[in-house]
Design a protein around this motif. Structure first.
Motif, PDB file in Angstrom:
ATOM      1  N   TYR A  57       0.835  -1.200   0.000  1.00 30.41           N
ATOM      2  CA  TYR A  57       0.000   0.000   0.000  1.00 30.41           C
ATOM      3  C   TYR A  57       0.871   1.252   0.000  1.00 30.41           C
ATOM      4  O   TYR A  57       0.406   2.331   0.343  1.00 30.41           O
ATOM      5  CB  TYR A  57      -0.943  -0.006   1.212  1.00 30.41           C
ATOM      6  CG  TYR A  57      -1.977  -1.094   1.132  1.00 30.41           C
ATOM      7  CD1 TYR A  57      -3.171  -0.903   0.452  1.00 30.41           C
ATOM      8  CD2 TYR A  57      -1.738  -2.329   1.707  1.00 30.41           C
ATOM      9  CE1 TYR A  57      -4.114  -1.923   0.357  1.00 30.41           C
ATOM     10  CE2 TYR A  57      -2.672  -3.356   1.622  1.00 30.41           C
ATOM     11  CZ  TYR A  57      -3.860  -3.142   0.942  1.00 30.41           C
ATOM     12  OH  TYR A  57      -4.780  -4.154   0.842  1.00 30.41           O
ATOM     13  N   LYS A 109      -5.003   1.935   4.331  1.00 28.96           N
ATOM     14  CA  LYS A 109      -5.577   2.241   3.027  1.00 28.96           C
ATOM     15  C   LYS A 109      -5.986   3.704   2.896  1.00 28.96           C
ATOM     16  O   LYS A 109      -5.958   4.264   1.807  1.00 28.96           O
ATOM     17  CB  LYS A 109      -6.795   1.356   2.768  1.00 28.96           C
ATOM     18  CG  LYS A 109      -6.474  -0.113   2.522  1.00 28.96           C
ATOM     19  CD  LYS A 109      -7.746  -0.897   2.289  1.00 28.96           C
ATOM     20  CE  LYS A 109      -7.467  -2.360   1.990  1.00 28.96           C
ATOM     21  NZ  LYS A 109      -8.710  -3.132   1.757  1.00 28.96           N
ATOM     22  N   GLY A 143      -2.667  -2.494  -2.781  1.00 25.18           N
ATOM     23  CA  GLY A 143      -2.756  -3.894  -2.384  1.00 25.18           C
ATOM     24  C   GLY A 143      -2.131  -4.853  -3.370  1.00 25.18           C
ATOM     25  O   GLY A 143      -2.461  -6.043  -3.366  1.00 25.18           O
ATOM     26  N   HIS A 152      -4.664  -8.742   4.059  1.00 27.06           N
ATOM     27  CA  HIS A 152      -5.054  -8.438   2.664  1.00 27.06           C
ATOM     28  C   HIS A 152      -5.531  -9.698   1.933  1.00 27.06           C
ATOM     29  O   HIS A 152      -4.949 -10.728   2.013  1.00 27.06           O
ATOM     30  CB  HIS A 152      -3.862  -7.823   1.937  1.00 27.06           C
ATOM     31  CG  HIS A 152      -4.146  -7.558   0.494  1.00 27.06           C
ATOM     32  ND1 HIS A 152      -5.123  -6.662   0.088  1.00 27.06           N
ATOM     33  CD2 HIS A 152      -3.612  -8.105  -0.643  1.00 27.06           C
ATOM     34  CE1 HIS A 152      -5.145  -6.656  -1.244  1.00 27.06           C
ATOM     35  NE2 HIS A 152      -4.264  -7.504  -1.691  1.00 27.06           N
TER      36      HIS A 152
END
Length: 213
Positions: free
Chosen positions: A11, A184, A70, A213
């Motif tokens: 990320y 995120k 991701g 994830h």
């Protein structure tokens, strides 16, 4: 000498440099540059990332600043470079070793690198459609950018869930989910996130994000 291991962060925001092998011409003309841009657009759909800046002014290199959402940077770059090499019909080595990547750990580092890339041209005439910096330089929309804002977000999230922060920290499953959510939607470093959630180490935060994830 052994190669330095890459910093991995699925990320993260990265500055990427890819140079050609022994000063080979990477882009013969703007048609080649446009083809790489088209590949980059297709890769965005496949690998889920945002492009904050790109520069293909040089005939022998290209530069990117991207934010991953991701995905695995190595797989992304491998796909991009192989696809472009096939288009060029390269016989032998087209690229100089592997690409270089630098993790931009906070907004200050991001802004500094964006400015360097934007001001890399000798004249304004060299700034054209193949060297662009996004007008929105934030790695995510509506990001939490400071630890103070993150503390407010955590407090509000706990209130909604009818939890105290201490009870949240004990519930590792819920805590880890919130760590991933914050990663995120924020530009905080792994160290800052770890401190916010009770003093977790950077390596532990990284593992939590990867496992969730």
């Amino acid at each position: 000498m052994a190669r330095k291991a890459r910093v991995k962060n699925e990320y993260g925001t990265f500055y990427i440099q890819q140079r050609s092998h022994e000063q080979q011409v990477l882009f013969k003309d703007n048609t080649d540059r446009q083809y790489l841009l088209d590949l980059l657009e297709k890769a965005k759909q496949q690998f889920q990332f945002d492009v904050l800046a790109y520069c293909m002014r040089s005939d022998t290199a290209y530069h990117l600043i991207i934010t991953l959402k991701g995905t695995d940077l190595s797989k992304l770059m491998k796909s991009l470079n192989i696809s472009y090499a096939m288009y060029r019909g390269a016989c032998g080595q087209l690229y100089k070793d592997r690409y270089k990547s630098q993790l931009l750990e906070n907004e200050a580092q991001l802004k500094e690198q964006l400015e360097k890339l934007k001001n890399s041209g000798e004249t304004s005439d060299e700034w054209h459609e193949f060297c662009q910096v996004s007008s929105d330089n934030s790695p995510c929309e509506g990001c939490i950018k400071t630890i103070i804002d993150a503390e407010k977000w955590l407090e509000e999230s706990c209130k909604v869930a009818d939890l105290t922060t201490s009870s949240l920290f004990k519930d590792k499953t819920r805590r880890n989910t919130m760590i991933l959510e914050l990663r995120k939607k924020s530009t905080l470093s792994l160290k800052e996130i770890g401190l916010l959630f009770g003093g977790i180490s950077e390596s532990s935060v990284c593992k939590i994000i990867k496992d969730c994830h």
